[in-house]
Design a protein around this motif. Structure first.
Motif, short mmCIF file in Angstrom:
data_model
loop_
_atom_site.label_atom_id
_atom_site.label_comp_id
_atom_site.label_asym_id
_atom_site.label_seq_id
_atom_site.Cartn_x
_atom_site.Cartn_y
_atom_site.Cartn_z
N LYS A 174 -47.62 6.37 -28.13
CA LYS A 174 -48.36 7.21 -28.46
C LYS A 174 -48.10 8.28 -29.56
CE LYS A 174 -50.44 7.76 -23.76
NZ LYS A 174 -50.66 8.58 -22.66
N GLY A 175 -47.22 7.73 -30.42
CA GLY A 175 -46.64 8.38 -31.47
C GLY A 175 -45.52 9.38 -31.02
N ILE A 176 -45.01 10.17 -32.21
CA ILE A 176 -43.82 10.87 -32.07
C ILE A 176 -43.99 12.12 -31.37
CG2 ILE A 176 -44.12 12.06 -34.54
CD1 ILE A 176 -40.62 10.55 -32.77
N ASN A 177 -45.24 12.73 -31.30
CA ASN A 177 -45.31 13.76 -30.80
C ASN A 177 -45.02 14.14 -29.51
OD1 ASN A 177 -46.14 15.09 -33.18
ND2 ASN A 177 -48.30 14.80 -32.94
N PRO A 178 -45.24 13.28 -28.50
CA PRO A 178 -44.94 13.34 -26.98
C PRO A 178 -43.25 13.22 -26.90
CG PRO A 178 -46.77 12.03 -27.28
CD PRO A 178 -46.31 12.22 -28.74
N VAL A 179 -42.76 12.58 -27.90
CA VAL A 179 -41.29 12.41 -27.79
C VAL A 179 -40.64 13.89 -28.08
CG1 VAL A 179 -39.37 11.28 -28.67
CG2 VAL A 179 -41.27 9.88 -28.21
N LEU A 180 -41.08 14.31 -29.26
CA LEU A 180 -40.41 15.69 -29.58
C LEU A 180 -40.79 16.58 -28.55
CD1 LEU A 180 -41.64 15.65 -33.17
CD2 LEU A 180 -39.39 15.11 -32.46
N LYS A 181 -42.08 16.70 -27.94
CA LYS A 181 -42.50 17.74 -26.79
C LYS A 181 -41.34 17.38 -25.68
CE LYS A 181 -46.24 19.47 -23.98
NZ LYS A 181 -47.38 19.25 -23.61
N GLY A 182 -41.19 16.13 -25.40
CA GLY A 182 -40.11 15.98 -24.23
C GLY A 182 -38.86 16.24 -24.39
N ALA A 183 -38.28 16.08 -25.91
CA ALA A 183 -37.05 16.29 -26.23
C ALA A 183 -36.85 17.94 -26.09
CB ALA A 183 -36.72 15.80 -27.75
N TYR A 184 -37.82 18.64 -26.89
CA TYR A 184 -37.51 19.98 -26.75
C TYR A 184 -37.69 20.44 -25.36
CZ TYR A 184 -38.61 25.18 -27.46
OH TYR A 184 -38.67 26.10 -27.48
N SER A 185 -38.44 19.97 -24.44
CA SER A 185 -38.42 20.77 -23.11
C SER A 185 -37.05 20.40 -22.06
CB SER A 185 -39.58 20.09 -22.24
OG SER A 185 -39.49 18.56 -22.26
N SER A 186 -36.55 19.16 -22.47
CA SER A 186 -35.29 18.84 -22.09
C SER A 186 -34.21 19.40 -22.62
CB SER A 186 -35.04 17.14 -22.20
OG SER A 186 -35.85 16.32 -21.57
N PHE A 187 -34.28 20.05 -23.76
CA PHE A 187 -33.20 20.63 -24.52
C PHE A 187 -33.18 21.96 -23.68
CE2 PHE A 187 -32.50 24.10 -27.61
CZ PHE A 187 -30.90 23.79 -27.84
N THR A 188 -34.26 22.87 -23.50
CA THR A 188 -34.26 24.14 -23.14
C THR A 188 -33.73 24.24 -21.75
OG1 THR A 188 -36.61 23.92 -22.35
CG2 THR A 188 -36.38 24.94 -24.55
N PHE A 189 -34.00 23.04 -21.13
CA PHE A 189 -33.39 22.94 -19.85
C PHE A 189 -33.09 21.58 -19.58
CE2 PHE A 189 -33.87 21.86 -15.31
CZ PHE A 189 -33.07 22.64 -14.50
N PRO A 190 -31.96 21.00 -19.35
CA PRO A 190 -30.72 22.13 -19.20
C PRO A 190 -29.53 22.03 -20.45
CG PRO A 190 -30.14 19.81 -18.36
CD PRO A 190 -31.53 19.65 -18.99
N PHE A 191 -29.97 21.17 -21.50
CA PHE A 191 -28.91 20.98 -22.64
C PHE A 191 -28.66 22.25 -23.29
CE2 PHE A 191 -30.71 16.79 -21.94
CZ PHE A 191 -29.58 16.10 -21.10
N GLY A 192 -29.68 23.10 -23.48
CA GLY A 192 -29.52 24.33 -24.16
C GLY A 192 -28.97 25.45 -23.38
#
Length: 361
Positions: A174-192
């Motif tokens: 489905k392209g790169i956008n879902p990946v970036l969205k998932g990466a950002y949500s995972s970063f804010t919780f818990p990695f950030g």
């Protein structure tokens, strides 16, 4: 205020359990669907980059935590504003973790138990840990890190017969956008949330220890979280996993080998409880240290009980239901946390570099 020293192993254990504990019941990066593994990998890299900010701050101001650094860089008045903001973030996050833990216990094991009971039990244990200090939390974490990781790998291995590789193929369907969205949500919780460690860590045995604790701890926790989330997607199609409140836990209930090995979701629950205990303790400790710094107390231990009571009250005020809690975490939380996990730390780093430049022309 006393400066407690912990070993590299203890620091790594704290970071790893803090990062991976929640993922034992909640899968990360599900917005990326089939590409969840790619999204989590990107979020780990983002977490490492942010960790380098805090490592740099520790190296510039040795034996200082984030609260001390804020006051050094910005002075008493503005510095205390930064301290107040970071303290609020740790306190409010502690409330959310307490809510998440108690709701999970009630929903899966004790449906008729009043919500206040699991929260009080958690806070009593965390009160004891924080009262004893970071050294005791570190020793406890270093003792449990091995069984913690073993439990994660056992869960993943027992799910292998249920896995379907087609659930993650084709890559980037489905392209790169879902990946970036998932990466950002995972970063804010818990990695950030590695920002929390800069509030409680101040002294290690060597300068290299900061790299070991932040980077290795994040990698160990990140790999555990990646394996658990990837197992969920391999066993359950992503769209079905997105409909579950406790997706990784629900996946663990499917373990069934020869009608002999069954009902091992207790392992996921155990990993989650261990992680929840460490996480609430660290957040409570950061809140107490921050408040002590604001009011110039010489020690934080005598305010642990009042902060625990305030945390308990906030946990009942913030959200009325699990649905409301999840909705906030999937929307406003993603933007709210970015301020504390990225923007404010970058501002502090810039101020610290300027301060260092002035001291060493």
């Amino acid at each position: 205020m006393n400066r407690e020293i912990i070993s590299d192993k203890q620091g790594i254990s704290i970071v790893a359990i803090f990062i991976a504990g929640t993922s034992s019941i909640l899968s990360l990066g599900l917005d990326a669907e089939k590409d969840v593994w790619l999204a989590i990998t990107l979020s780990i890299i983002m977490g490492i980059i942010v960790s380098l900010i805090f490592i740099r701050l520790h190296l510039i101001f040795s034996d200082k935590n984030l609260f001390d650094i804020c006051e050094i860089c910005f002075g008493k008045f503005i510095g205390k504003i930064f301290i107040l903001l970071f303290t609020w973030f740790s306190f409010e996050e502690g409330s959310q973790v307490l809510i998440n833990n108690s709701q999970f216990i009630r929903d899966t094991a004790l449906p008729k138990t009043p919500m206040i009971m699991p929260r009080i039990v958690f806070l009593i244990l965390c009160f004891w840990a924080v009262k004893e200090g970071i050294e005791v939390i570190g020793r406890w974490s270093s003792f449990f890190i091995v069984p913690f990781v073993i439990f994660v790998f056992i869960t993943v291995l027992l799910l292998v017969p249920k896995m379907d590789i087609n659930n993650i193929l084709p890559v980037l369907d489905k392209g790169i956008n879902p990946v970036l969205k998932g990466a950002y949500s995972s970063f804010t919780f818990p990695f950030g949330e590695v920002v929390m460690f800069s509030m409680i860590f101040s002294r290690f045995k060597t300068k290299k220890s900061y790299y070991n604790v932040y980077i290795l701890g994040l990698l160990i926790g990140g790999i555990c979280a990646l394996l658990l989330s990837l197992s969920t997607v391999l066993v359950v199609i992503p769209t079905e996993a997105l409909q579950k409140y406790y997706s990784s836990y629900d996946t663990a209930t499917r373990i069934d080998i020869g009608d002999f090995i069954q009902r091992l979701e207790i392992i996921s629950s155990l990993v989650f409880v261990i992680g929840g205990f460490i996480k609430i303790s660290i957040l409570l400790l950061a809140s107490c240290i921050g408040i002590s710094k604001i009011f110039n107390f010489s020690d934080y231990r005598f305010i642990v009980i009042p902060i625990c009571l305030l945390l308990l009250n906030l946990s009942f005020i913030e959200f009325d239901s699990r649905m409301e809690f999840v909705d906030w975490n999937n929307s406003g939380w993603l933007y709210y946390t970015f301020i504390f996990e990225v923007i404010l730390p970058v501002i502090v780093l810039i101020a610290a570099e300027m301060k260092k430049h002035k001291r060493c022309p």
